[in-house]
Design an enzyme around this catalytic site. Structure first.
Site, PDB file in Angstrom:
ATOM      1  CB  SER A  18      69.002  18.387 -11.692  1.00 53.30           C
ATOM      2  OG  SER A  18      68.268  18.022 -10.542  1.00 53.30           O
ATOM      3  CE  LYS A  60      68.071  17.192  -0.748  1.00 53.32           C
ATOM      4  NZ  LYS A  60      66.603  17.242  -0.875  1.00 53.32           N
ATOM      5  CG  ASN A  81      68.146  22.504  -1.929  1.00 54.46           C
ATOM      6  OD1 ASN A  81      68.161  23.583  -1.333  1.00 54.46           O
ATOM      7  ND2 ASN A  81      67.413  22.292  -2.997  1.00 54.46           N
ATOM      8  CG  ASP A  96      64.902  20.514  -1.332  1.00 57.41           C
ATOM      9  OD1 ASP A  96      64.750  20.614  -2.566  1.00 57.41           O
ATOM     10  OD2 ASP A  96      65.743  19.766  -0.805  1.00 57.41           O
ATOM     11  N   GLY A 120      59.987   8.775   6.532  1.00 58.94           N
ATOM     12  CA  GLY A 120      61.415   9.025   6.381  1.00 58.94           C
ATOM     13  C   GLY A 120      61.925  10.059   7.357  1.00 58.94           C
ATOM     14  N   GLY A 123      67.214  14.412   5.345  1.00 55.11           N
ATOM     15  CA  GLY A 123      67.237  15.863   5.229  1.00 55.11           C
ATOM     16  C   GLY A 123      65.952  16.441   4.679  1.00 55.11           C
ATOM     17  CE1 TYR A 199      64.173  13.384 -10.332  1.00 51.85           C
ATOM     18  CE2 TYR A 199      64.105  14.102  -8.055  1.00 51.85           C
ATOM     19  CZ  TYR A 199      64.818  13.695  -9.163  1.00 51.85           C
ATOM     20  OH  TYR A 199      66.184  13.578  -9.095  1.00 51.85           O
TER      21      TYR A 199
END
Length: 419
Positions: A18, A60, A81, A96, A120, A123, A199
């Site tokens: 980030s 989140k 987020n 997101d 999953g 959030g 990622y």
């Protein structure tokens, strides 16, 4: 006067890109702010000593009560987020949603009238489910480890043969625990696409398996860049050229962070080409054989002589598994690295794999324990050619000058469609 503070909070941030993304979008300094415990996160949020932050796993949902106002989209999703501090009041958003929408659209994934399986329940699941629902999905299934709250167990989900799109929203397969996978895409005969919000690495084990099935497979890096660009609009209060910024920054950073791996017959010039290519691309050069020798404290001919090939292949796999997790490297591998399919998958997770090709008559053989020339060398080439073909993303001829080989390698790297 308090200095502006922009950054990312989350439990573990050692894998995060980030900072480098945000600092290419705008002119603010962006910090990684790991908060390993909820107690630390609580203190941080109560102080409100930040200008704007992004929020990642596992906070989140945790941060929502600290926001004075939550954007309707974020409220409906139940996850925030992005938080902006305006005169002491905290405003929560969810970028997101737009980021995941961008990822799906960029890879031609259409949810209309499709059966979608989301892995999953955190959030990010809520965000992804909202995108799928808004995209007209016929049915949205959820799978988890526990099967609570109506979710299927992963073992149960494997029997839903009607699934057409799979989306992973868990940290499974994320750096440093690469190579992990919750389900096998081969179990779904109608599967069309697999998306993974992870990622790092660029291609998780789930995506590598999906590619083996011949379906669309895309990781979360573009989503990360997209949500960062949309977050930066909230941070700065400016409208950005998102259609240009997102693909430009995504491609630039993927090329910066990607590895290039070189495979091929012993003596084909992988180390020579690799060292020059690393210099050209401004990446770190790793000679895998030299790294094995450094870590074991023994040279490779001695390992073969004293412990045998099986022991060497074990050392090779262990060292490569660690090396391949890294970024911005050119990795020159030993000739037999492709004998273990797990090695090929490790190389493919973070960039292209180039098969360096050279005529047998020009292969160097001195000092190579398995490469003695003559008929044995021809037999080795015949045995390994199918393995090189399966592992490589492109072929690199090394039958002229070093400069020509490096020029061609750069061309192949720049043209790689996965980047």
């Amino acid at each position: 006067m308090q200095q502006p503070l922009y950054g990312l909070i989350g439990g573990k941030l050692g894998h995060s890109y980030s900072k480098i993304i945000h600092e290419q979008i705008a002119d603010y300094t962006y910090d990684l702010l790991p908060l390993p415990t909820e107690a630390e996160a609580r203190v941080f949020m109560e102080k409100r000593a930040f200008t704007a932050i992004n929020v990642t796993i596992p906070y989140k949902q945790f941060v929502i009560p600290y926001c004075d106002e939550v954007d309707p989209k974020a409220k409906a999703i139940g996850a925030v987020n992005t938080i902006v501090n305006r005169d002491g009041r905290l405003y929560g958003y969810n970028t997101d949603y737009a980021g995941f929408s961008y990822l799906a659209k960029a890879h031609g994934v259409d949810f209309a009238d499709k059966t979608v399986l989301i892995l999953g329940t955190g959030g990010t699941h809520s965000t992804v489910a909202a995108v799928c629902r808004d995209g007209g999905a016929r049915e949205i299934l959820t799978a988890s480890r526990t099967g609570r709250d109506g979710a299927l167990l992963y073992s149960e989900a494997m029997h839903r043969r009607d699934v057409q799109i799979i989306i992973n929203t868990t940290p499974c397969g994320m750096y440093p625990n690469v190579g992990q996978c919750l389900i096998d895409p081969k179990a779904f005969p109608r599967l069309e696409a697999v998306l993974d919000v992870v990622y790092n690495p660029f291609r998780t084990e789930l995506l590598l398996r999906a590619e083996d099935c011949g379906v669309t497979a895309a990781g979360g890096f573009e989503m990360l860049v997209a949500q960062a660009v949309f977050a930066a609009e909230h941070f700065t209060g400016s409208t950005l050229d998102t259609d240009t910024l997102i693909p430009t920054i995504s491609r630039r950073l993927r090329h910066q962070l990607a590895n290039v791996s070189l495979i091929g017959m012993p003596g084909c010039g992988k180390s020579t080409v690799g060292a020059a290519l690393a210099k050209r691309l401004d990446k770190r050069f790793v000679d895998l054989d030299a790294e094995i020798e450094r870590r074991t404290g023994h040279n490779i001919p001695d390992i073969f002589a004293e412990e045998g090939e099986e022991a060497f292949r074990r050392y090779e796999a262990e060292v490569l598994a660690e090396v391949a997790k890294g970024n911005s490297q050119v990795i020159a591998c030993g000739g037999g690295v492709v004998k273990n399919p797990a090695n090929s998958r490790a190389l493919r997770q973070n960039g292209p794999v180039l098969w360096v090709r050279r005529p047998l008559s020009r292969l160097a053989t001195r000092g190579r324990p398995l490469s003695k020339g003559g008929e044995a060398l021809r037999q080795m080439e015949a045995e390994r050619t199918p393995l090189y073909t399966a592992a490589a993303t492109a072929e690199l001829e090394n039958n002229a000058t070093l400069t020509e080989a490096v020029d061609k390698a750069v061309e192949l790297f720049e043209a790689d469609e996965t980047l």
